[in-house]
Design a protein around this motif. Sequence first.
Motif, short mmCIF file in Angstrom:
data_model
loop_
_atom_site.label_atom_id
_atom_site.label_comp_id
_atom_site.label_asym_id
_atom_site.label_seq_id
_atom_site.Cartn_x
_atom_site.Cartn_y
_atom_site.Cartn_z
N PHE A 25 0.82 -1.21 0.00
CA PHE A 25 0.00 0.00 0.00
C PHE A 25 0.85 1.26 0.00
CE2 PHE A 25 -3.36 -2.90 1.63
CZ PHE A 25 -4.30 -2.65 0.64
N ARG A 26 1.99 1.25 0.70
CA ARG A 26 2.85 2.43 0.76
C ARG A 26 3.47 2.73 -0.60
NH1 ARG A 26 6.66 0.75 4.18
NH2 ARG A 26 5.20 0.86 5.90
N GLU A 27 3.75 1.70 -1.39
CA GLU A 27 4.43 1.89 -2.66
C GLU A 27 3.49 2.10 -3.84
OE1 GLU A 27 7.40 -1.13 -3.16
OE2 GLU A 27 8.59 -0.33 -1.49
N LEU A 28 2.19 2.12 -3.60
CA LEU A 28 1.26 2.44 -4.69
C LEU A 28 1.57 3.85 -5.18
CD1 LEU A 28 -2.15 1.15 -3.27
CD2 LEU A 28 -0.86 0.18 -5.18
N PRO A 29 1.42 4.12 -6.47
CA PRO A 29 1.68 5.46 -6.97
C PRO A 29 0.77 6.50 -6.31
CG PRO A 29 1.07 3.97 -8.77
CD PRO A 29 1.03 3.19 -7.50
N GLU A 30 -0.41 6.08 -5.94
CA GLU A 30 -1.35 6.94 -5.23
C GLU A 30 -1.94 6.10 -4.10
OE1 GLU A 30 -4.45 10.30 -6.51
OE2 GLU A 30 -4.93 8.35 -7.36
N PRO A 31 -2.13 6.66 -2.91
CA PRO A 31 -2.65 5.85 -1.80
C PRO A 31 -4.06 5.31 -2.08
CG PRO A 31 -2.24 8.12 -1.09
CD PRO A 31 -1.90 8.04 -2.54
N LEU A 32 -4.45 4.32 -1.30
CA LEU A 32 -5.79 3.74 -1.44
C LEU A 32 -6.86 4.83 -1.30
CD1 LEU A 32 -7.46 1.16 -1.78
CD2 LEU A 32 -7.35 0.87 0.70
N PHE A 33 -6.67 5.76 -0.37
CA PHE A 33 -7.50 6.96 -0.29
C PHE A 33 -6.81 7.95 -1.23
CE2 PHE A 33 -8.19 4.92 3.75
CZ PHE A 33 -9.47 5.27 4.16
N PRO A 34 -7.33 8.19 -2.45
CA PRO A 34 -6.63 9.02 -3.44
C PRO A 34 -6.31 10.42 -2.92
CG PRO A 34 -8.50 7.89 -4.44
CD PRO A 34 -8.60 7.67 -2.96
N TYR A 35 -5.21 10.98 -3.46
CA TYR A 35 -4.76 12.31 -3.05
C TYR A 35 -5.89 13.34 -3.10
CZ TYR A 35 0.04 10.59 -3.59
OH TYR A 35 1.20 9.89 -3.48
N CYS A 36 -6.67 13.28 -4.16
CA CYS A 36 -7.70 14.31 -4.35
C CYS A 36 -8.79 14.23 -3.27
CB CYS A 36 -8.32 14.21 -5.74
SG CYS A 36 -9.17 12.66 -6.08
N PHE A 37 -8.84 13.13 -2.51
CA PHE A 37 -9.83 12.98 -1.45
C PHE A 37 -9.27 13.28 -0.06
CE2 PHE A 37 -11.85 10.55 -4.79
CZ PHE A 37 -13.20 10.80 -4.60
N PHE A 38 -7.96 13.52 0.05
CA PHE A 38 -7.33 13.66 1.37
C PHE A 38 -8.02 14.71 2.23
CE2 PHE A 38 -4.39 15.50 4.40
CZ PHE A 38 -4.02 14.37 5.11
N GLU A 39 -8.09 15.94 1.74
CA GLU A 39 -8.68 17.03 2.53
C GLU A 39 -10.15 16.74 2.84
OE1 GLU A 39 -7.23 19.54 4.05
OE2 GLU A 39 -5.27 18.98 3.22
N GLN A 40 -10.86 16.15 1.88
CA GLN A 40 -12.28 15.86 2.10
C GLN A 40 -12.46 14.83 3.22
OE1 GLN A 40 -14.39 15.04 -1.61
NE2 GLN A 40 -12.80 16.17 -2.68
N PHE A 41 -11.59 13.82 3.26
CA PHE A 41 -11.69 12.83 4.34
C PHE A 41 -11.38 13.48 5.68
CE2 PHE A 41 -11.72 9.24 1.35
CZ PHE A 41 -12.65 8.44 1.99
N VAL A 42 -10.37 14.34 5.69
CA VAL A 42 -10.00 15.01 6.93
C VAL A 42 -11.16 15.87 7.43
CG1 VAL A 42 -8.45 16.74 7.93
CG2 VAL A 42 -7.52 14.92 6.51
N GLU A 43 -11.84 16.52 6.52
CA GLU A 43 -12.92 17.42 6.89
C GLU A 43 -14.30 16.77 6.87
OE1 GLU A 43 -12.46 20.62 4.11
OE2 GLU A 43 -10.49 21.15 4.88
N ALA A 44 -14.34 15.51 6.49
CA ALA A 44 -15.63 14.84 6.28
C ALA A 44 -16.47 14.76 7.55
CB ALA A 44 -15.42 13.44 5.74
#
Length: 127
Positions: A25-44
């Motif tokens: 999971f660490r070496e995926l080019p993009e995490p399982l929770f995609p970059y574009c969703f990071f802030e949304q998950f934090v603020e969800a």
Amino acid sequence: EEKLNLDDSQWEDIHVVTGALKMFFRELPEPLFPYCFFEQFVEAITVKTLVKKLPRPNYDTMKVLFEHLKKIAAKESVNLMSTQSLGIVFGPTLLRPEKETGNMAVHMLYQNQIVELMLSEYSKIFG
């Protein structure tokens, strides 16, 4: 595509298996929770709604992974892995910002809590 012999003694040490899973999971080019969703998950406020918006492969993989992690947490008395411990171990691996910004400690806290929340609310989120 490689066939693995899971009866091989190298797989007896759970740390080897867990390390391999985390490394995958660490070496995926993009995490399982995609970059574009990071802030949304934090603020969800409603994680379930956001999880349903994920790309299908991410959603399906997440569902299987969290189902497995719930089984691990259910055996906490034997393996000492609570939902909180699993959040600490998997949070930063599964959910990270594309670019690190100033408040890494706060992000880490959110990452851990989101994984912990998804484990404790698994049936509501994926049910």
